[in-house]
Design an enzyme around this catalytic site. Sequence first.
Site, PDB file in Angstrom:
ATOM      1  N   GLY A   1       0.803  -1.230   0.000  1.00  0.00           N
ATOM      2  CA  GLY A   1       0.000   0.000   0.000  1.00  0.00           C
ATOM      3  C   GLY A   1       0.825   1.264   0.000  1.00  0.00           C
TER       4      GLY A   1
ATOM      5  N   ASP B   1      -1.518   7.132  -7.546  1.00  0.00           N
ATOM      6  CA  ASP B   1      -0.192   6.651  -7.134  1.00  0.00           C
ATOM      7  C   ASP B   1       0.913   7.233  -8.019  1.00  0.00           C
ATOM      8  OD1 ASP B   1      -1.677   5.194  -5.348  1.00  0.00           O
ATOM      9  OD2 ASP B   1      -0.822   3.250  -5.863  1.00  0.00           O
TER      10      ASP B   1
END
Length: 310
Positions: free
Chosen positions: A92, A139
């Site tokens: 993560g 991301d």
Amino acid sequence: MARASAKVILFGEHAVVHGRVAVAAALDRGAKASASFDAQRSVLELEPWGRVSYADDADDEVGRAYAAVLEAAGARRAVRTQASVDVPGGAGLGCSAAIGVAVVRALAEAAGEALDDDEVCRRATAWERVFHGNPSGVDVAIAARGGVLAFKRGEPPRPLHPPFDVPIAVAFTGECSSTKSMVEHVARQLERRPEVVGRSLDGIDVLATKGAAAIEAGMWHEVGRLMDLNHALLAGMMLSTEKLEQACNLARQAGATGAKLTGAGGGGCAIALAPMGAAAILQAWRGVGFDCFEARIGPRVVILGGGEAR
Ligand code: MEV
């Protein structure tokens, strides 16, 4: 040497895939890469795993991702890229996006090409798609830009400017998860119960929007409170695990202003906001065997260029 940041998501993971707001912050760790055209066959060497992937090996997922980046870059010659990363994968923390962005930048450096952040993100998204199917783009946006960003799919990321950096503690549960399967898990829930899950995603959107405002105002207690609420909504979507719950509860008891899972969930990492310092939280986590570290988040946290925080 090209670099890119790993990240934590303070608000809005999963909801961001479905068009809601997310807030992400760069960590002062991540990936670095360098490339050279001295190869017979395009190859990517990845540390710390000692992994060697060829772009023409369709059976190798990393090789396919590398091929996708080379295609996005319009590379015509064989190129050898060496990359390394100092955050765990499947945890993560944006490991894959950081590698993708560092590889894109390394290829551009070797080709003498100057890329703006949007083009870096476009090319790195080709890499991310191989692993994640339907990435929101948050991301790669934070890996490329650093700092703290509010992000909504299809819109330019909005840098946030808190008045000062703050410590954050990160605990790795030791359980890895696949972002792709967790994103599919939420998509299935949304399909089955559109009203209930849609309301949770809307709730997360409100928390992320309020969280972004609280970050800019430096209201860290409020940021922490909103993080706790975001975690509860994620847990309601079955994204938390026993270990993530344990990490969040221990952090709150040890003085964190807020704690939540970060990233795709189903394992991976918990984060705890600790404006007054993270020592007690780290001690509590270490006491039960969590691998953990302290980082700072803020507008100056970025590991681009020469690798110095700006
Ligand atoms: C993963 O770091 C964040 C997710 O929201 C996936 C994405 O945004 O692509 C779970």
